[in-house]
Design a protein around this motif. Structure first.
Motif, mmCIF file in Angstrom:
data_model
loop_
_atom_site.group_PDB
_atom_site.id
_atom_site.type_symbol
_atom_site.label_atom_id
_atom_site.label_comp_id
_atom_site.label_asym_id
_atom_site.label_seq_id
_atom_site.Cartn_x
_atom_site.Cartn_y
_atom_site.Cartn_z
ATOM 1 N N LYS A 4 -2.004 4.337 12.691
ATOM 2 C CA LYS A 4 -1.435 3.914 11.420
ATOM 3 C C LYS A 4 -2.323 2.891 10.739
ATOM 4 C CE LYS A 4 2.798 2.032 9.405
ATOM 5 N NZ LYS A 4 4.140 1.474 9.701
ATOM 6 N N SER A 5 -2.486 3.020 9.428
ATOM 7 C CA SER A 5 -3.280 2.082 8.645
ATOM 8 C C SER A 5 -2.598 0.723 8.612
ATOM 9 C CB SER A 5 -3.461 2.617 7.212
ATOM 10 O OG SER A 5 -4.074 1.652 6.392
ATOM 11 N N ASP A 6 -3.400 -0.342 8.436
ATOM 12 C CA ASP A 6 -2.860 -1.688 8.274
ATOM 13 C C ASP A 6 -2.422 -1.964 6.838
ATOM 14 O OD1 ASP A 6 -3.356 -2.610 10.983
ATOM 15 O OD2 ASP A 6 -5.472 -2.510 10.459
ATOM 16 N N VAL A 7 -2.602 -1.002 5.974
ATOM 17 C CA VAL A 7 -2.332 -1.181 4.545
ATOM 18 C C VAL A 7 -1.222 -0.230 4.112
ATOM 19 C CG1 VAL A 7 -3.328 -1.187 2.232
ATOM 20 C CG2 VAL A 7 -4.774 -1.727 4.206
ATOM 21 N N THR A 8 -0.235 -0.748 3.396
ATOM 22 C CA THR A 8 0.852 0.066 2.869
ATOM 23 C C THR A 8 0.841 -0.015 1.351
ATOM 24 O OG1 THR A 8 2.216 -0.350 4.819
ATOM 25 C CG2 THR A 8 3.347 0.427 2.831
ATOM 26 N N VAL A 9 0.842 1.132 0.691
ATOM 27 C CA VAL A 9 0.861 1.176 -0.769
ATOM 28 C C VAL A 9 2.050 2.010 -1.211
ATOM 29 C CG1 VAL A 9 -0.356 1.900 -2.863
ATOM 30 C CG2 VAL A 9 -1.652 0.977 -0.933
ATOM 31 N N HIS A 232 0.200 14.471 -7.930
ATOM 32 C CA HIS A 232 -1.177 14.491 -7.426
ATOM 33 C C HIS A 232 -1.843 13.136 -7.635
ATOM 34 C CE1 HIS A 232 -5.043 17.164 -7.143
ATOM 35 N NE2 HIS A 232 -4.750 16.584 -6.002
ATOM 36 N N SER A 233 -1.689 12.580 -8.838
ATOM 37 C CA SER A 233 -2.312 11.289 -9.159
ATOM 38 C C SER A 233 -1.735 10.174 -8.306
ATOM 39 C CB SER A 233 -2.108 10.970 -10.644
ATOM 40 O OG SER A 233 -2.764 11.912 -11.466
ATOM 41 N N ARG A 234 -0.417 10.170 -8.145
ATOM 42 C CA ARG A 234 0.205 9.115 -7.344
ATOM 43 C C ARG A 234 -0.290 9.161 -5.902
ATOM 44 N NH1 ARG A 234 6.645 9.020 -6.769
ATOM 45 N NH2 ARG A 234 6.176 10.863 -5.505
ATOM 46 N N ASP A 235 -0.321 10.353 -5.318
ATOM 47 C CA ASP A 235 -0.783 10.480 -3.932
ATOM 48 C C ASP A 235 -2.236 10.046 -3.793
ATOM 49 O OD1 ASP A 235 1.698 11.427 -3.295
ATOM 50 O OD2 ASP A 235 1.093 13.525 -3.133
ATOM 51 N N SER A 240 -6.240 6.230 -1.946
ATOM 52 C CA SER A 240 -7.497 5.557 -2.300
ATOM 53 C C SER A 240 -7.403 4.051 -2.125
ATOM 54 C CB SER A 240 -7.888 5.889 -3.740
ATOM 55 O OG SER A 240 -8.135 7.268 -3.883
ATOM 56 N N ILE A 241 -6.267 3.462 -2.506
ATOM 57 C CA ILE A 241 -6.114 2.017 -2.348
ATOM 58 C C ILE A 241 -5.971 1.652 -0.882
ATOM 59 C CG2 ILE A 241 -4.605 0.066 -2.864
ATOM 60 C CD1 ILE A 241 -4.088 1.383 -5.602
ATOM 61 N N GLN A 242 -5.193 2.412 -0.138
ATOM 62 C CA GLN A 242 -5.102 2.175 1.304
ATOM 63 C C GLN A 242 -6.475 2.234 1.955
ATOM 64 O OE1 GLN A 242 -2.323 5.192 2.550
ATOM 65 N NE2 GLN A 242 -0.632 3.745 2.694
ATOM 66 N N TYR A 243 -7.225 3.268 1.598
ATOM 67 C CA TYR A 243 -8.544 3.478 2.206
ATOM 68 C C TYR A 243 -9.498 2.342 1.837
ATOM 69 C CZ TYR A 243 -12.840 5.955 3.505
ATOM 70 O OH TYR A 243 -14.037 6.319 4.070
ATOM 71 N N ALA A 244 -9.513 1.955 0.552
ATOM 72 C CA ALA A 244 -10.451 0.927 0.098
ATOM 73 C C ALA A 244 -10.174 -0.419 0.758
ATOM 74 C CB ALA A 244 -10.377 0.796 -1.420
ATOM 75 N N ILE A 272 -10.372 0.847 -7.900
ATOM 76 C CA ILE A 272 -9.725 2.155 -7.833
ATOM 77 C C ILE A 272 -9.072 2.503 -9.164
ATOM 78 C CG2 ILE A 272 -7.933 3.524 -6.709
ATOM 79 C CD1 ILE A 272 -10.423 2.954 -4.981
ATOM 80 N N LEU A 273 -8.434 1.532 -9.805
ATOM 81 C CA LEU A 273 -7.791 1.792 -11.091
ATOM 82 C C LEU A 273 -8.818 2.122 -12.172
ATOM 83 C CD1 LEU A 273 -5.035 -0.971 -11.022
ATOM 84 C CD2 LEU A 273 -4.711 1.496 -10.761
ATOM 85 N N LYS A 274 -9.963 1.478 -12.132
ATOM 86 C CA LYS A 274 -11.022 1.804 -13.088
ATOM 87 C C LYS A 274 -11.519 3.233 -12.866
ATOM 88 C CE LYS A 274 -12.637 -2.970 -13.614
ATOM 89 N NZ LYS A 274 -13.695 -3.948 -13.284
ATOM 90 N N ARG A 275 -11.616 3.620 -11.614
ATOM 91 C CA ARG A 275 -12.025 4.992 -11.299
ATOM 92 C C ARG A 275 -10.975 5.986 -11.788
ATOM 93 N NH1 ARG A 275 -12.868 5.552 -5.185
ATOM 94 N NH2 ARG A 275 -14.354 3.869 -5.652
ATOM 95 N N ALA A 276 -9.705 5.634 -11.630
ATOM 96 C CA ALA A 276 -8.621 6.496 -12.112
ATOM 97 C C ALA A 276 -8.673 6.638 -13.631
ATOM 98 C CB ALA A 276 -7.271 5.915 -11.681
ATOM 99 N N ASP A 277 -9.030 5.567 -14.323
ATOM 100 C CA ASP A 277 -9.179 5.635 -15.778
ATOM 101 C C ASP A 277 -10.284 6.613 -16.167
ATOM 102 O OD1 ASP A 277 -9.230 4.889 -18.598
ATOM 103 O OD2 ASP A 277 -10.989 3.685 -18.085
#
Length: 336
Positions: A4-9, A232-235, A240-244, A272-277
């Motif tokens: 399990k990741s240490d990050v929850t989004v 799709h975008s939400r997932d 991406s944020i968890q991974y980063a 990540i948000l800039k990339r999403a933009d």
């Protein structure tokens, strides 16, 4: 087995008053001996394991028959049905540990669709596409209000129109397209009037029709009425944020629990948000600026109990989804 990741989004979709893996399809099938997860880059490779008259090959053909839009690769996994058959629940548990995002089943039976859709809905990380030639079956599925299952209505389902749709759209950059208006190679448009089209949409399904001389998908929604690209975008953003942030934690000797360290977390989210933009996910204002914001509480605002546990739980972000134009009403005036 994955740790399990240490990050929850978490992301909530608020209505206005308001590439790795994220376009990869998995063909789910059955065979007496079963088959573990395997990826294929082209039809020739698929044909080595599955004959041309097999359901797997037919689904793969539709996926890979969409020209330059076709996925770079697809995966196949078969549930064992012979001696000591594997339960669907056990099979899907194994499948969900693999690298894929969109699933297609080789069975269009309503019971099979519901069984898979129930699992996909509970898992809350993938999407499932299925097709049906039965309006009564569509009604049965519609009653379930699935957010992660998309139904395709067509009189001919043995050539996998839903797989063709995935082949035409799934590999685009997440958030860069709408799933409506897509042309599918190898799929004939349905001959229906506006009344029947509205009936299909009211049953939570999409279909394939001719508009202005072009054959296009009629909508881009899941059974619940949510847009496919929103899910799709939400997932994608969650992953991406968890991974980063997990990568930031992994590569850093220590992230200090002060405003400097908190700013590092916030910077990863903003990247990540800039990339999403740039992918078209986020709306822009009149000056062309992306409509997103982040707020990460400073050390002095954080609950001391969280600091003691070395947990940071006070970062937030929001953005306005760009969406897409699916219809237009334009008024004109004639001056005499």
């Amino acid at each position: 087995m994955a740790v399990k990741s240490d990050v929850t989004v978490t992301i909530d979709i608020q209505r206005p008053t308001p590439k790795i893996g994220f376009g990869k399809p998995l063909i789910i099938g059955t065979s007496a001996a079963g088959m573990d997860y395997k990826t294929y880059a082209d039809l020739a490779a698929v044909k080595e394991d599955h004959t041309e008259n097999s359901e797997v090959y037919k689904a793969a053909f539709s996926l890979l028959n969409q020209g330059d839009n076709s996925p770079f690769e697809l995966a196949v996994m078969l549930r064992k049905t012979g001696e000591t058959p594997e339960s669907l629940e056990d099979f899907m548990t194994r499948a969900l540990a693999k690298d894929w995002y969109f699933a297609v089943s080789t069975s269009s039976q309503v019971s099979n669709i519901i069984s898979i859709a129930d699992i996909i809905e509970q898992n809350n990380s993938r999407q499932f596409f299925a097709s049906s030639a039965s309006k009564s079956d569509l009604a049965t599925i519609f009653a379930k209000k699935y957010t992660r299952t998309t139904m395709f209505y067509h009189k001919t389902v043995d050539n996998y129109p839903e797989a063709a749709w995935l082949g035409a759209a799934a590999s685009a950059n997440v958030g860069s397209i709408t799933w409506k208006f897509k042309t599918l190679k190898g799929i004939e448009p349905m001959d229906m009037d506006q009344t029947e089209l509205l009936e299909i949409h009211a049953l939570g399904a999409n279909t394939y029709v001719t508009k202005a001389g072009d054959d296009v998908t009629s909508e881009g929604k899941t059974v619940s009425g949510e847009y496919i690209d929103i899910i799709h975008s939400r997932d994608y953003l969650v992953f991406s944020i968890q991974y980063a942030i997990q990568k930031l934690l992994n590569r850093s000797p220590k992230i200090r629990y002060d405003n400097t360290g908190i700013a590092q977390l916030e910077a990863e989210v903003r990247t990540i948000l800039k990339r999403a933009d740039l992918s078209g996910m986020i709306a822009r204002d009149a000056d062309g600026q992306a409509l997103f914001s982040t707020y990460f509480k400073g050390r002095g605002e954080v609950d001391p109990a969280d600091r003691e546990k070395r947990e940071y739980n006070d970062g937030t972000f929001r953005f306005e989804l760009a969406g897409a134009i699916h219809a237009a009403a334009i008024k004109g005036t004639i001056v005499l």
